[in-house]
Design a protein around this motif. Structure first.
Motif, PDB file in Angstrom:
ATOM      1  N   UNK A 442       0.840  -1.197  -0.005  1.00 38.88           N
ATOM      2  CA  UNK A 442       0.032   0.050   0.089  1.00 38.88           C
ATOM      3  C   UNK A 442       0.766   1.276   0.046  1.00 38.88           C
ATOM      4  N   UNK A 443       1.961   1.027   0.902  1.00 45.32           N
ATOM      5  CA  UNK A 443       3.124   2.490   0.940  1.00 45.32           C
ATOM      6  C   UNK A 443       3.357   2.923  -0.514  1.00 45.32           C
ATOM      7  N   UNK A 444       3.515   1.765  -1.498  1.00 43.98           N
ATOM      8  CA  UNK A 444       3.983   1.939  -2.628  1.00 43.98           C
ATOM      9  C   UNK A 444       3.045   2.427  -3.809  1.00 43.98           C
ATOM     10  N   UNK A 445       1.893   2.589  -3.346  1.00 46.62           N
ATOM     11  CA  UNK A 445       0.691   3.328  -4.224  1.00 46.62           C
ATOM     12  C   UNK A 445       0.286   4.690  -3.814  1.00 46.62           C
ATOM     13  N   UNK A 446       1.215   5.275  -2.994  1.00 47.58           N
ATOM     14  CA  UNK A 446       0.949   6.540  -2.564  1.00 47.58           C
ATOM     15  C   UNK A 446       2.253   7.500  -2.885  1.00 47.58           C
ATOM     16  N   UNK A 447       2.155   8.754  -3.364  1.00 44.83           N
ATOM     17  CA  UNK A 447       3.280   9.575  -3.685  1.00 44.83           C
ATOM     18  C   UNK A 447       3.501  10.382  -2.358  1.00 44.83           C
ATOM     19  N   UNK A 448       2.455  10.856  -1.558  1.00 43.71           N
ATOM     20  CA  UNK A 448       2.572  11.679  -0.589  1.00 43.71           C
ATOM     21  C   UNK A 448       2.003  11.156   0.752  1.00 43.71           C
ATOM     22  N   UNK A 449       2.321  11.464   2.062  1.00 43.13           N
ATOM     23  CA  UNK A 449       1.726  11.336   3.009  1.00 43.13           C
ATOM     24  C   UNK A 449       0.334  11.865   3.244  1.00 43.13           C
ATOM     25  N   UNK A 450      -0.447  11.080   3.884  1.00 39.50           N
ATOM     26  CA  UNK A 450      -2.252  11.751   3.751  1.00 39.50           C
ATOM     27  C   UNK A 450      -2.792  11.591   2.538  1.00 39.50           C
ATOM     28  N   UNK A 456      -4.899  -0.751  -5.342  1.00 38.91           N
ATOM     29  CA  UNK A 456      -4.137  -1.308  -6.472  1.00 38.91           C
ATOM     30  C   UNK A 456      -4.693  -2.454  -7.169  1.00 38.91           C
ATOM     31  N   UNK A 457      -5.117  -2.452  -8.299  1.00 35.95           N
ATOM     32  CA  UNK A 457      -5.275  -3.837  -8.984  1.00 35.95           C
ATOM     33  C   UNK A 457      -4.705  -4.059 -10.258  1.00 35.95           C
ATOM     34  N   UNK A 471      -0.444   2.798 -23.090  1.00 35.51           N
ATOM     35  CA  UNK A 471      -1.607   2.944 -22.389  1.00 35.51           C
ATOM     36  C   UNK A 471      -1.140   2.916 -20.687  1.00 35.51           C
ATOM     37  N   UNK A 472      -1.574   4.064 -19.965  1.00 37.59           N
ATOM     38  CA  UNK A 472      -1.265   4.097 -18.559  1.00 37.59           C
ATOM     39  C   UNK A 472      -2.762   4.491 -17.965  1.00 37.59           C
ATOM     40  N   UNK A 473      -3.111   3.996 -17.012  1.00 37.27           N
ATOM     41  CA  UNK A 473      -4.437   4.189 -16.289  1.00 37.27           C
ATOM     42  C   UNK A 473      -4.096   4.472 -14.758  1.00 37.27           C
ATOM     43  N   UNK A 474      -5.460   4.940 -14.306  1.00 31.72           N
ATOM     44  CA  UNK A 474      -5.322   4.998 -13.021  1.00 31.72           C
ATOM     45  C   UNK A 474      -4.957   6.464 -12.417  1.00 31.72           C
ATOM     46  N   UNK A 475      -5.166   6.761 -11.182  1.00 27.90           N
ATOM     47  CA  UNK A 475      -4.922   7.911 -10.564  1.00 27.90           C
ATOM     48  C   UNK A 475      -3.366   8.378 -10.402  1.00 27.90           C
ATOM     49  N   UNK A 476      -2.614   7.356 -10.571  1.00 30.87           N
ATOM     50  CA  UNK A 476      -0.997   7.549 -10.471  1.00 30.87           C
ATOM     51  C   UNK A 476      -0.349   7.459 -11.837  1.00 30.87           C
ATOM     52  N   UNK A 477      -1.376   7.522 -13.052  1.00 30.50           N
ATOM     53  CA  UNK A 477      -0.871   7.224 -14.313  1.00 30.50           C
ATOM     54  C   UNK A 477       0.250   8.163 -14.821  1.00 30.50           C
ATOM     55  N   UNK A 478       0.506   9.295 -14.385  1.00 28.22           N
ATOM     56  CA  UNK A 478       1.349  10.273 -14.650  1.00 28.22           C
ATOM     57  C   UNK A 478       2.722   9.915 -14.232  1.00 28.22           C
ATOM     58  N   UNK A 479       2.873   9.089 -13.263  1.00 31.05           N
ATOM     59  CA  UNK A 479       4.015   8.721 -12.592  1.00 31.05           C
ATOM     60  C   UNK A 479       4.228   7.089 -12.522  1.00 31.05           C
ATOM     61  N   UNK A 480       3.785   6.355 -13.609  1.00 32.82           N
ATOM     62  CA  UNK A 480       4.166   5.038 -13.910  1.00 32.82           C
ATOM     63  C   UNK A 480       3.143   3.782 -13.457  1.00 32.82           C
ATOM     64  N   UNK A 481       2.420   4.191 -12.288  1.00 35.31           N
ATOM     65  CA  UNK A 481       1.619   3.052 -12.046  1.00 35.31           C
ATOM     66  C   UNK A 481       0.269   3.041 -13.036  1.00 35.31           C
ATOM     67  N   UNK A 482       0.055   1.686 -13.132  1.00 38.35           N
ATOM     68  CA  UNK A 482      -1.088   1.612 -14.288  1.00 38.35           C
ATOM     69  C   UNK A 482      -0.610   1.481 -15.746  1.00 38.35           C
ATOM     70  N   UNK A 483       0.740   1.067 -15.699  1.00 37.25           N
ATOM     71  CA  UNK A 483       1.229   1.013 -17.195  1.00 37.25           C
ATOM     72  C   UNK A 483       0.769  -0.377 -17.708  1.00 37.25           C
TER      73      UNK A 483
END
Length: 498
Positions: A442-450, A456-457, A471-483
């Motif tokens: 879970x900690x690796x799915x958040x950029x900032x505290x709070x 994540x799925x 194709x990159x999807x999800x709320x963290x797509x601009x930083x690589x998750x959801x690739x």
């Protein structure tokens, strides 16, 4: 019938500096061959002039090179002496010999020491005979140390590339080819012969007289463009992907994906400022846009090794994705900062790592070696109807109790990312569809505290028509998750659990 010039190198290496003087040019430029022919021609012989002018007036040639090549880890070095007459020559009229010191030049190792250039038009018999004679008299290609046997002849069949993986054919790019798919090669052109001779008389370098043409690698005969080649692909929100590989043997834990993406963004902004650009208007690059701004943002990716039975999911490199609507001026500035100015991006400083990570740009002409497969842009761009997450996506909002509505949540993430409405969505509660695709804490799915602990799925989606990636999807797509990786409906589910 085609006219072909074969260059048999006497050593399995090609020695010639490219635009980046620290690296060898690759593939070899057709203008180098033409310059070699000019160097052995008699400028007072009108017959030889006619043959060279015929060659310079032809369309740019195709080039066949060994597919398995590698930049030499160490450049070639040698002591070089120069003739000079000092203020007090010791032997009256004899010039002295002075050492100019150790010189070095880049070289590229080749599996097969053969390079071939082929023009589609058959020359007149007399022209062919003269060009064959000049080719035999040419002792090298590239640097004078690149000794070679050169042969020219009219052949029955054009060059081909098969699926053995031993050869690669480069051809002039068709109209509309993406800049990231092409490399620029210097080629002869009408009037080139006179320009070269005039430059020689004026003491000017030959490369200043050159003109370049974009080239692309040809696909092996019988290889289809995609499984849905009969259907026009739908363009995704991003147009270009430029990638960089870590050094051989270096990989990073995929739990650092967000940190790696942030570090890459920071490095790009630093380089743009160093180049003298005002980055504040470059909203797509820095990502701080106001509410209601519909412009797409660049995405900063970590590229994992997945999809193979031996895959470990670790990051092997990084990539920057440029959106379709990026202004032309911003695109040029970003390309220059990434690839060209001072050698481009060469390192990445991730705060949690003790030392910077070295980066190597992976262009279309990069060597066909296994360690680069995960970081080649073609691995991530498709087109394809099926796309499967290589790194887990972070949902844009919480699903209902017991996962109700999670498929609709993924479909909404596709729409938010600028993709078409998916025709089918499949979601895993645990596990992954692709071999090696990592499960992140879970900690690796958040950029900032709070930040809210959105789940994540790993997912896979099918579109009604092929979609061009990345194709990159999800709320963290601009930083690589959801690739996502382009796949088929048969996606290997080894190790997945529903």
């Amino acid at each position: 019938m085609p006219f072909r010039v074969s260059v048999h190198l006497l050593e399995p290496s090609y020695q010639a500096a490219g635009a980046d003087k620290s690296r060898a040019e690759w593939p070899p430029h057709p203008s180098r061959l033409f310059c070699g022919l000019v160097s052995v021609a008699d400028p007072a012989d009108p017959v030889q002039d006619v043959a060279l002018r015929w060659l310079e007036e032809q369309s740019a040639p195709r080039v066949r090179v060994p597919a398995r090549t590698a930049e030499a880890e160490e450049p070639r070095r040698s002591w070089v002496v120069t003739n000079t007459v000092g203020k007090r020559p010791s032997h009256a009229v004899l010039p002295g010999r002075m050492s100019s010191g150790m010189r070095q030049w880049p070289q590229r190792a080749l599996e097969q020491p053969l390079v071939e250039f082929e023009w589609a038009t058959e020359p007149p018999a007399g022209v062919a005979a003269v060009l064959e004679m000049l080719a035999k008299a040419n002792p090298y290609i590239g640097r004078a140390t690149g000794h070679a046997l050169v042969h020219a002849q009219v052949v029955d069949e054009p060059l081909t590339v098969d699926d053995s993986g031993r050869w690669q054919v480069w051809a002039p790019a068709p109209d509309g080819a993406s800049a990231w798919e092409t490399v620029s090669l210097r080629v002869p052109y009408p009037g080139y012969l006179e320009r070269l001779r005039q430059a020689y008389e004026e003491g000017q370098p030959a490369w200043q007289q050159s003109r370049s043409v974009p080239y692309v690698p040809e696909k092996p005969a019988g290889v289809e463009e995609s499984e849905d080649a009969s259907v026009e692909p739908v363009p995704g929100p991003w147009r270009d992907l430029v990638t960089f590989a870590f050094a051989q043997g270096v990989s990073l834990d995929p739990s650092l994906t967000l940190q790696v993406g942030e570090a890459l963004r920071r490095e790009v902004l630093t380089r743009l400022k160093w180049c003298g650009h005002d980055v504040k208007p470059m909203v797509a690059v820095h990502g701080h846009k106001e509410a209601g701004d519909e412009r797409r943002l660049c995405a900063y990716l970590g590229l994992p090794f997945v999809g193979h039975r031996h895959a470990d999911g670790r990051l092997r490199g990084v990539g920057v994705v440029l959106p379709h609507d990026l202004p032309a001026g911003h695109r040029r500035a970003l390309v220059a900062a990434l690839v060209h100015v001072e050698g481009g991006v060469r390192k990445l400083e991730v705060p949690t790592l003790p030392e910077p990570v070295a980066l190597e740009y992976v262009g279309p002409g990069a060597a066909e070696v296994k360690r680069l497969e995960s970081v080649r842009s073609r691995r991530w761009v498709g087109p394809s109807q099926w796309w499967t997450t290589a790194l887990p996506m972070v949902l844009d909002h919480f699903p209902g109790r017991n996962g109700r509505g999670i498929e609709e949540s993924v479909a909404k993430s596709c729409r938010l990312a600028g993709l078409p409405e998916p025709a089918e969505v499949q979601v895993l509660r645990t596990g992954a569809y692709l071999p090696g695709a990592p499960l992140l804490p879970a900690a690796a799915l958040r950029r900032k505290k709070g930040e809210p602990p959105l789940p994540g799925r790993h997912v896979r989606v099918r579109f009604a028509q092929p979609v061009t990636g990345p194709v990159v999807i999800g709320s963290k797509r601009n930083f690589g998750l959801g690739l996502c990786m382009p796949t088929g409906p048969w996606t290997d589910q080894e190790g997945a659990s529903a």
